[in-house]
Motif scaffolding. Structure first.
Motif, PDB file in Angstrom:
ATOM      1  N   GLY A 217       0.788  -1.229   0.000  1.00 21.63           N
ATOM      2  CA  GLY A 217       0.000   0.000   0.000  1.00 21.63           C
ATOM      3  C   GLY A 217       0.816   1.273   0.000  1.00 21.63           C
ATOM      4  O   GLY A 217       0.244   2.358  -0.098  1.00 21.63           O
ATOM      5  N   GLN A 218       2.145   1.144   0.105  1.00 17.43           N
ATOM      6  CA  GLN A 218       2.987   2.338   0.212  1.00 17.43           C
ATOM      7  C   GLN A 218       4.076   2.418  -0.862  1.00 17.43           C
ATOM      8  O   GLN A 218       5.043   3.157  -0.702  1.00 17.43           O
ATOM      9  N   VAL A 219       3.957   1.678  -1.947  1.00 15.54           N
ATOM     10  CA  VAL A 219       4.944   1.764  -3.022  1.00 15.54           C
ATOM     11  C   VAL A 219       4.816   3.128  -3.687  1.00 15.54           C
ATOM     12  O   VAL A 219       3.736   3.541  -4.102  1.00 15.54           O
ATOM     13  N   LYS A 220       5.927   3.838  -3.800  1.00 16.14           N
ATOM     14  CA  LYS A 220       5.916   5.173  -4.395  1.00 16.14           C
ATOM     15  C   LYS A 220       5.745   5.119  -5.908  1.00 16.14           C
ATOM     16  O   LYS A 220       4.958   5.871  -6.484  1.00 16.14           O
ATOM     17  N   ALA A 221       6.522   4.255  -6.559  1.00 14.67           N
ATOM     18  CA  ALA A 221       6.526   4.268  -8.019  1.00 14.67           C
ATOM     19  C   ALA A 221       6.906   2.902  -8.556  1.00 14.67           C
ATOM     20  O   ALA A 221       7.629   2.132  -7.909  1.00 14.67           O
ATOM     21  N   MET A 222       6.418   2.622  -9.768  1.00 19.95           N
ATOM     22  CA  MET A 222       6.824   1.447 -10.534  1.00 19.95           C
ATOM     23  C   MET A 222       7.753   1.935 -11.648  1.00 19.95           C
ATOM     24  O   MET A 222       7.412   2.857 -12.390  1.00 19.95           O
ATOM     25  N   LYS A 257       2.026   6.235  -7.076  1.00 19.29           N
ATOM     26  CA  LYS A 257       1.862   7.616  -7.551  1.00 19.29           C
ATOM     27  C   LYS A 257       2.403   7.837  -8.965  1.00 19.29           C
ATOM     28  O   LYS A 257       1.915   8.689  -9.682  1.00 19.29           O
ATOM     29  N   LYS A 258       3.451   7.097  -9.351  1.00 19.10           N
ATOM     30  CA  LYS A 258       4.071   7.318 -10.657  1.00 19.10           C
ATOM     31  C   LYS A 258       4.460   5.978 -11.283  1.00 19.10           C
ATOM     32  O   LYS A 258       4.780   5.014 -10.584  1.00 19.10           O
ATOM     33  N   VAL A 259       4.445   5.984 -12.609  1.00 22.83           N
ATOM     34  CA  VAL A 259       5.031   4.892 -13.384  1.00 22.83           C
ATOM     35  C   VAL A 259       6.065   5.523 -14.310  1.00 22.83           C
ATOM     36  O   VAL A 259       5.719   6.332 -15.179  1.00 22.83           O
ATOM     37  N   TYR A 260       7.329   5.203 -14.078  1.00 23.85           N
ATOM     38  CA  TYR A 260       8.395   5.688 -14.960  1.00 23.85           C
ATOM     39  C   TYR A 260       8.536   4.669 -16.096  1.00 23.85           C
ATOM     40  O   TYR A 260       8.941   3.530 -15.882  1.00 23.85           O
ATOM     41  N   HIS A 261       8.146   5.106 -17.284  1.00 22.00           N
ATOM     42  CA  HIS A 261       7.891   4.226 -18.418  1.00 22.00           C
ATOM     43  C   HIS A 261       8.981   4.447 -19.473  1.00 22.00           C
ATOM     44  O   HIS A 261       8.942   5.416 -20.221  1.00 22.00           O
ATOM     45  N   SER A 262       9.955   3.575 -19.519  1.00 22.70           N
ATOM     46  CA  SER A 262      11.075   3.752 -20.450  1.00 22.70           C
ATOM     47  C   SER A 262      10.630   3.488 -21.884  1.00 22.70           C
ATOM     48  O   SER A 262       9.922   2.519 -22.161  1.00 22.70           O
ATOM     49  N   ALA A 324      13.339  12.796  -7.701  1.00 18.32           N
ATOM     50  CA  ALA A 324      13.558  13.888  -6.747  1.00 18.32           C
ATOM     51  C   ALA A 324      12.518  14.989  -6.938  1.00 18.32           C
ATOM     52  O   ALA A 324      12.053  15.600  -5.971  1.00 18.32           O
ATOM     53  N   ARG A 325      12.157  15.261  -8.180  1.00 20.86           N
ATOM     54  CA  ARG A 325      11.105  16.254  -8.451  1.00 20.86           C
ATOM     55  C   ARG A 325       9.756  15.785  -7.921  1.00 20.86           C
ATOM     56  O   ARG A 325       9.019  16.561  -7.288  1.00 20.86           O
ATOM     57  N   ASP A 326       9.439  14.519  -8.147  1.00 20.03           N
ATOM     58  CA  ASP A 326       8.104  14.015  -7.852  1.00 20.03           C
ATOM     59  C   ASP A 326       7.890  13.678  -6.389  1.00 20.03           C
ATOM     60  O   ASP A 326       6.755  13.755  -5.895  1.00 20.03           O
TER      61      ASP A 326
END
Length: 665
Positions: A217-222, A257-262, A324-326
Motif C-alpha cells: 500500500g505504500q509503493v511510491k513508483a513502478m 503515484k508514478k510509473v516511470y515508463h522507459s 527527486a522532483r516528484d
C-alpha cells in the motif's frame, strides 16, 4: 509471545509526516508478568521509552513507537516486569530498522541491467526477498537484506538510484526488483484474478515479495523497462496488453503515484511496426496521466540491445532527477524530462517549413552532424539527423531538411522544397549498418542533454492562414487600430504583438479567431501605454488547436495630435448621418480660464457631448449640452486644470471633432 515485531533490517515506509509507526504487540506467557516496557534506541542512543500494563484477561500488550525517515538506524529492546517487583528481563531485541521509501522495478533484461564492477553498499539501501529469474520461487525467501549483497543482488541503475536518494535526500530506500530477462509483456501481465500473489507467474512473485514485506500500500513508483521482446515480434501486443498490466498495478498497489515508463531504443531487427510500440510509450503520459516516459535512445554505451555500465549509470541519474522532483520537492526541475512532441505542423502556406513543438518549458537543440568511429576498425564516418527524419514513413523521403531554427521549445525545419506529406517520423523503426551495426547517431536534445522521445507517423497539421492586408491606423491620440481581412474556421485565436522603437516584439493581446480588428488603446499611467511621438510596430499570427501560422508583415503607426479642427469622414466618431463642410473654432488656445467653441451652423438645436482628456488619456472633464436653436458657441472653464496639453473631443449626432487644447496660467 510476539505477534508484531520488526524483522531484521526491515524498512518501514514513511507517511506524509516523514515518519512511520513500528507496531509492536504480543502476549505475556507468565501470569506473574504485570507490565512490559519498550526502549527505542536511535543510533545506539536512547530515543523513546514506554511501559504498559499487561491485560489481566488476555495477557496482551501493544506499543506504537514512531521513528523518522532519516539516515538513522533504530533498535528496539523489550523488557518484562514481574510481580513481586524485581529486575526487568529483556525478552526481545531488534536493531538496524529504518524508515524510508519503497520503489518497484520490473521488465526484462534492461530492467535487470548489469552489476557494477565495484558495487555500492549502504545500510540505508535495502531490498526484500530474492529475484531468482523465471525459476520457481521459494516461499521461504522472505527476508529483508541490504542491496548488492549475495542475497540482495539488484540492477546497477536501481542501486545507483538508491545511492543518489541517500546522498542527496537523506532518505533510506528499499527497491524490490521483479525483472527477468527475455520476458514478454504478456508474461508480466499474467495475474491470477483471485490470488495475485500466486508464485506461478512473474506478476505473482513480485506481488508476493511486496506483500510479505508489508509495503503493497505504500509503493511510491513502478519503474518499467520492457518492450524489446514485442518490438522484434508483434509490437501491437504491447499496445494491447500494457493498459491491462497498468490497471493491475493500480489495483494491487493502491499507493502508487508514478510509473516511470522507459521508451526502448532502436533495435536492429527489421520490424517496421516497432515504431508503433515506441510511439505508444511516448504517448503513455497522455494516455495514463501518471506515466513519465523516459527516452533511452542516445544513452552512452549502447550495444544494440544492452548498455555498458556508463549507459546504466546515466539512466539512473536521469531517473533520479525525476524521482527527486516528484517525491522530494527538488527545485532542479528545468529540462530534466525527455522532450515529448506536442504539436507538429506546416508553418508556411507553401508547406516548405515544418515546426516541431515540445512542452512549453523545454529548450530544444538540433544536433550537428556527428562523426562516429567504428570501434572494431577505427573507420570514421559522419551521420546527419536530416537523414533520419522521414516523411510518410516507411515509403516517403528523408534528407529534406535544409536548415533548422531553434526557438525555445520549437524546432523549425526549413525544407529544401514544398511537400505534401501527411505524417512525420523521427528515427527509424529499426537500424543496422555495416559499420557499428546499430544506431549511435545524432539525436534531438534539450539544453540539459535529455534526448527527445522518438515519434512515429505523427500527422502534420495543415498550415493556418497568415493575416492578409494587415494595417495599423492611428485614431488621434486615443488608440491605434489594427485590422486584417483574413477569416477562417481553422483559426481559434489571433495573437497580436507590439514593438516600440527598440524593435523587441512582446505579446499584446489574444483575440478570438472570428475577429478582424483590435484597438490598442492609450491607457492612463500604464508603463506600457502608448506614448505620443513614438513609432510602434505590430504583427499578428493565427493560432489553432494543432498549428500556428507565421507572422504577418509588420505594420507601423504612431499616435497623432490633430491641430486644426475640421468635420469630415476621418474624424467621424459615430459613422452615422450626413457630414458638413463647415468649420468649428476653439478659442482662446492657449487658454487659462474660459474656453469658447464656435459651433458649425448645423450643430445647433441638438445634443453635444464634450470630453477633455489629459496626455495620459484620463478624462478630466465631461459634459452633455443641449444646444438651443440659433446658439453659435459653447463655453467651459479650464481654470482648475493643471498646466498642460489636452485633447478636446466633441460628439454630435452627425459627426465629431477633435483638437489639441493647451492650458496655461
Amino acid at each position: 509471545m510476539l505477534t508484531k515485531w520488526p524483522a531484521k533490517l526491515q524498512l518501514y515506509p514513511r507517511d506524509k509526516t516523514d515518519q512511520c509507526i513500528v507496531a509492536i504487540a504480543g502476549r505475556a506467557l507468565g501470569n506473574d508478568v504485570k507490565s512490559v516496557s519498550l526502549v527505542v534506541l536511535r543510533n545506539q542512543q536512547r530515543y523513546q521509552y514506554a511501559r504498559v500494563a499487561v491485560d489481566s484477561i488476555t495477557r496482551s500488550f501493544a506499543f506504537k513507537p514512531t521513528i523518522k525517515a532519516e539516515l538513522s538506524q533504530y533498535s528496539f529492546q523489550l523488557f518484562t516486569h514481574r510481580d513481586p517487583p524485581g529486575d526487568s528481563v529483556q525478552v526481545a531485541f531488534r536493531d538496524s530498522i529504518v524508515c524510508g521509501d519503497v520503489f518497484l522495478i520490473t521488465g526484462q533484461s534492461n530492467a535487470v541491467g548489469r552489476f557494477a564492477d565495484k558495487p555500492f553498499q549502504s545500510e540505508f539501501c535495502r531490498t526484500f526477498g530474492v529475484n531468482n529469474g523465471a525459476v520457481d520461487y521459494n516461499p521461504a525467501d522472505t527476508a529483508w537484506c541490504l542491496t548488492n549483497t549475495t542475497e540482495g543482488a539488484n540492477a546497477l541503475w536501481g542501486v545507483e538510484l538508491q545511492r543518489l536518494i541517500k546522498e542527496q535526500q537523506g532518505i533510506p530506500t528499499a527497491i524490490i526488483n521483479g525483472a527477468v530477462g527475455s520476458t514478454t509483456i504478456t508474461d508480466h501481465a499474467n495475474r491470477d484474478g483471485n490470488q495475485p500473489a500466486r508464485m506461478n507467474s512473474l506478476y505473482g512473485r513480485l506481488f508476493y515479495r511486496a506483500s510479505k514485506a508489508g509495503i503493497v500500500g505504500q509503493v511510491k513508483a513502478m519503474i518499467w523497462r520492457q518492450g524489446e521482446a514485442e518490438a522484434v515480434s508483434d509490437p501491437t501486443v504491447y499496445v494491447r496488453v500494457f493498459p491491462q498490466l497498468y490497471s493491475y498495478w493500480k489495483q494491487d498497489y493502491p499507493g502508487l503515484k508514478k510509473v516511470y515508463h522507459s521508451q526502448i531504443n532502436i533495435l536492429t531487427d527489421n520490424v517496421v511496426s516497432a515504431g508503433v510500440l515506441r510511439d505508444f510509450q511516448r504517448r503513455s503520459k497522455t494516455i495514463f496521466g501518471d506515466n513519465e516516459p523516459i527516452a533511452t535512445v542516445g544513452l552512452p554505451g549502447y550495444q544494440g540491445l544492452h548498455y555498458t555500465e556508463a549507459g546504466y549509470r546515466q539512466f539512473s541519474l536521469e531517473l533520479y532527477r525525476l524521482v527527486a522532483r516528484d517525491f522530494y520537492a527538488s527545485t532542479d526541475t528545468s529540462n530534466i524530462q525527455s522532450p515529448n512532441l506536442q504539436r507538429l505542423y506546416y508553418s508556411t502556406p507553401a508547406q516548405d517549413e515544418i515546426t516541431l513543438e515540445f512542452e512549453p518549458d523545454q529548450e530544444m537543440h538540433w544536433p550537428a552532424d556527428t562523426t562516429i568511429t567504428n570501434p572494431a576498425t577505427g573507420a570514421r564516418y559522419t551521420q546527419s539527423l536530416s537523414n533520419f527524419i522521414y516523411t510518410n514513413y516507411p515509403t516517403g523521403e528523408s534528407g529534406l531538411i535544409k536548415s533548422v531554427i531553434e526557438k525555445d521549445n520549437r524546432l523549425i525545419l526549413k525544407l529544401t522544397k514544398s511537400i505534401t506529406a501527411k505524417h512525420l517520423t523521427y528515427l527509424p523503426s529499426s537500424y543496422k549498418d555495416n559499420q557499428v551495426g546499430y544506431y549511435v547517431g545524432p539525436v534531438i536534445r534539450n539544453r540539459r542533454g535529455m534526448r527527445a522521445l522518438t515519434f512515429y507517423q505523427v500527422p502534420i497539421a495543415p498550415p493556418l492562414p497568415v493575416a492578409s492586408d494587415f494595417r495599423a491606423t492611428p485614431v488621434d491620440t486615443t488608440a491605434i487600430k489594427l485590422s486584417w481581412d483574413t477569416a477562417s474556421d481553422s483559426v481559434s485565436q489571433w495573437s497580436i504583438e507590439r514593438a516600440d522603437t527598440g524593435g523587441l516584439f512582446k505579446p499584446l493581446a489574444v483575440v478570438p479567431g472570428a475577429a478582424t480588428f483590435y484597438k490598442d488603446l492609450r491607457r492612463a499611467n500604464g508603463a506600457d501605454s502608448l506614448k505620443l511621438g513614438k513609432i510602434y510596430e505590430y504583427r499578428v499570427r493565427s493560432l489553432g488547436r494543432r498549428a500556428e501560422s507565421g507572422y504577418s508583415p509588420v505594420a507601423t503607426a504612431s499616435l497623432q495630435l490633430v491641430v486644426g479642427v475640421k468635420i469630415g469622414p476621418e474624424l467621424d466618431l459615430t459613422n452615422a448621418g450626413s457630414l458638413s463642410n463647415s468649420s468649428a473654432l476653439v478659442y482662446p488656445n492657449p487658454a487659462s480660464d474660459q474656453v469658447r467653441v464656435r459651433l458649425p451652423l448645423d450643430w445647433s438645436g441638438d445634443a453635444i457631448t464634450l470630453t477633455l482628456t489629459n496626455e495620459a488619456g484620463m478624462v478630466v472633464l465631461q459634459r452633455n449640452n443641449q444646444v438651443s436653436s440659433g446658439t453659435s458657441f459653447l463655453s467651459f472653464s479650464v481654470a482648475a486644470l493643471p498646466v498642460g496639453t489636452y485633447v478636446l473631443i466633441m460628439q454630435y449626432r452627425t459627426g465629431g471633432v477633435r483638437c489639441r487644447l493647451t492650458v496655461i496660467h
